[in-house]
Design a protein around this motif. Structure first.
Motif, mmCIF file in Angstrom:
data_model
loop_
_atom_site.group_PDB
_atom_site.id
_atom_site.type_symbol
_atom_site.label_atom_id
_atom_site.label_comp_id
_atom_site.label_asym_id
_atom_site.label_seq_id
_atom_site.Cartn_x
_atom_site.Cartn_y
_atom_site.Cartn_z
ATOM 1 N N ASP A 188 0.825 -1.195 0.000
ATOM 2 C CA ASP A 188 0.000 0.000 0.000
ATOM 3 C C ASP A 188 0.862 1.248 0.000
ATOM 4 O O ASP A 188 0.564 2.220 -0.691
ATOM 5 C CB ASP A 188 -0.947 0.005 1.204
ATOM 6 N N LYS A 189 1.963 1.224 0.754
ATOM 7 C CA LYS A 189 2.865 2.377 0.775
ATOM 8 C C LYS A 189 3.500 2.581 -0.596
ATOM 9 O O LYS A 189 3.656 3.706 -1.047
ATOM 10 C CB LYS A 189 3.946 2.184 1.841
ATOM 11 N N LYS A 190 3.849 1.474 -1.258
ATOM 12 C CA LYS A 190 4.425 1.571 -2.592
ATOM 13 C C LYS A 190 3.404 2.160 -3.569
ATOM 14 O O LYS A 190 3.737 3.004 -4.387
ATOM 15 C CB LYS A 190 4.894 0.201 -3.090
ATOM 16 N N CYS A 191 2.166 1.710 -3.469
ATOM 17 C CA CYS A 191 1.114 2.220 -4.359
ATOM 18 C C CYS A 191 0.892 3.712 -4.128
ATOM 19 O O CYS A 191 0.732 4.470 -5.086
ATOM 20 C CB CYS A 191 -0.194 1.460 -4.139
ATOM 21 N N VAL A 192 0.890 4.111 -2.880
ATOM 22 C CA VAL A 192 0.701 5.517 -2.556
ATOM 23 C C VAL A 192 1.852 6.346 -3.131
ATOM 24 O O VAL A 192 1.646 7.400 -3.721
ATOM 25 C CB VAL A 192 0.575 5.720 -1.029
ATOM 26 N N ALA A 193 3.062 5.839 -2.982
ATOM 27 C CA ALA A 193 4.229 6.554 -3.503
ATOM 28 C C ALA A 193 4.160 6.665 -5.018
ATOM 29 O O ALA A 193 4.445 7.724 -5.593
ATOM 30 C CB ALA A 193 5.505 5.841 -3.079
ATOM 31 N N ILE A 194 3.759 5.595 -5.678
ATOM 32 C CA ILE A 194 3.635 5.607 -7.140
ATOM 33 C C ILE A 194 2.546 6.580 -7.574
ATOM 34 O O ILE A 194 2.722 7.338 -8.539
ATOM 35 C CB ILE A 194 3.372 4.185 -7.676
ATOM 36 N N GLU A 195 1.431 6.582 -6.862
ATOM 37 C CA GLU A 195 0.347 7.502 -7.194
ATOM 38 C C GLU A 195 0.784 8.958 -7.034
ATOM 39 O O GLU A 195 0.486 9.804 -7.871
ATOM 40 C CB GLU A 195 -0.874 7.222 -6.319
ATOM 41 N N LYS A 196 1.523 9.252 -5.956
ATOM 42 C CA LYS A 196 2.020 10.615 -5.744
ATOM 43 C C LYS A 196 2.957 11.024 -6.875
ATOM 44 O O LYS A 196 2.899 12.146 -7.379
ATOM 45 C CB LYS A 196 2.742 10.729 -4.405
ATOM 46 N N GLU A 197 3.811 10.092 -7.269
ATOM 47 C CA GLU A 197 4.752 10.391 -8.348
ATOM 48 C C GLU A 197 4.001 10.621 -9.664
ATOM 49 O O GLU A 197 4.351 11.532 -10.430
ATOM 50 C CB GLU A 197 5.755 9.246 -8.508
ATOM 51 N N CYS A 198 2.984 9.829 -9.929
ATOM 52 C CA CYS A 198 2.173 10.006 -11.141
ATOM 53 C C CYS A 198 1.478 11.365 -11.143
ATOM 54 O O CYS A 198 1.442 12.044 -12.168
ATOM 55 C CB CYS A 198 1.147 8.888 -11.271
ATOM 56 N N ILE A 199 0.945 11.752 -10.007
ATOM 57 C CA ILE A 199 0.279 13.052 -9.894
ATOM 58 C C ILE A 199 1.271 14.177 -10.148
ATOM 59 O O ILE A 199 0.978 15.126 -10.880
ATOM 60 C CB ILE A 199 -0.406 13.195 -8.516
ATOM 61 N N ALA A 200 2.469 14.055 -9.568
ATOM 62 C CA ALA A 200 3.493 15.082 -9.773
ATOM 63 C C ALA A 200 3.897 15.154 -11.243
ATOM 64 O O ALA A 200 4.065 16.249 -11.803
ATOM 65 C CB ALA A 200 4.708 14.786 -8.900
ATOM 66 N N LEU A 201 4.034 13.997 -11.896
ATOM 67 C CA LEU A 201 4.392 13.986 -13.312
ATOM 68 C C LEU A 201 3.293 14.600 -14.176
ATOM 69 O O LEU A 201 3.574 15.315 -15.132
ATOM 70 C CB LEU A 201 4.689 12.559 -13.778
ATOM 71 N N LEU A 202 2.055 14.307 -13.830
ATOM 72 C CA LEU A 202 0.946 14.890 -14.588
ATOM 73 C C LEU A 202 0.918 16.407 -14.454
ATOM 74 O O LEU A 202 0.657 17.124 -15.417
ATOM 75 C CB LEU A 202 -0.384 14.280 -14.134
ATOM 76 N N LYS A 203 1.211 16.908 -13.249
ATOM 77 C CA LYS A 203 1.268 18.357 -13.045
ATOM 78 C C LYS A 203 2.386 18.977 -13.880
ATOM 79 O O LYS A 203 2.196 20.002 -14.520
ATOM 80 C CB LYS A 203 1.479 18.686 -11.565
ATOM 81 N N LYS A 204 3.561 18.319 -13.866
ATOM 82 C CA LYS A 204 4.684 18.834 -14.650
ATOM 83 C C LYS A 204 4.371 18.801 -16.142
ATOM 84 O O LYS A 204 4.719 19.717 -16.881
ATOM 85 C CB LYS A 204 5.951 18.021 -14.373
ATOM 86 N N GLU A 205 3.706 17.746 -16.579
ATOM 87 C CA GLU A 205 3.339 17.637 -17.987
ATOM 88 C C GLU A 205 2.364 18.753 -18.375
ATOM 89 O O GLU A 205 2.498 19.368 -19.431
ATOM 90 C CB GLU A 205 2.716 16.272 -18.262
ATOM 91 N N GLU A 206 1.409 19.015 -17.513
ATOM 92 C CA GLU A 206 0.444 20.085 -17.782
ATOM 93 C C GLU A 206 1.153 21.440 -17.843
ATOM 94 O O GLU A 206 0.863 22.256 -18.717
ATOM 95 C CB GLU A 206 -0.649 20.095 -16.707
ATOM 96 N N GLN A 207 2.081 21.684 -16.918
ATOM 97 C CA GLN A 207 2.840 22.935 -16.942
ATOM 98 C C GLN A 207 3.657 23.046 -18.223
ATOM 99 O O GLN A 207 3.727 24.111 -18.838
ATOM 100 C CB GLN A 207 3.771 23.019 -15.724
#
Length: 103
Positions: free
Chosen positions: A8-27
């Protein structure tokens, strides 16, 4: 139970990283949409006559089409292949001699 918690911790970390990447991509996409041509380019375009600009555009278009259609032949005419191959062979031989001497 510990196995599930780690997963679960790994999934949470991956989800956070995906969200950060999506934000960077949008920027990045927003920045690309707002991209303006450099100031020097606009000034240069003002000073170059339309006829000269069009002539240069036609010349570059034709040059690139020739290179893309007859590429190898045209490119090989621009350098001395035999000289380059001889230089390459000589340097390779020197390198091999140095490696052998070093061992």
């Amino acid at each position: 139970m510990a196995l599930f918690e780690k997963r679960d911790k790994k999934c949470v970390a991956i989800e956070k990283e995906c969200i950060a990447l999506l934000k960077k991509e949008e920027q990045f996409n927003q920045k690309a949409l707002k991209a303006q041509s450099p100031h020097w380019k606009a000034e240069l375009e003002k000073k170059v006559p339309e006829k000269v600009y069009h002539s240069l555009e036609v010349a570059f278009t034709k040059a690139f089409s020739v290179v893309f259609t007859k590429g190898v032949g045209v490119i090989e005419k621009t350098y001395n292949r035999e000289n380059l191959e001889a230089t390459y062979s000589f340097r390779t031989m020197l390198f091999r001699l140095k490696v052998v001497e070093g061992n």
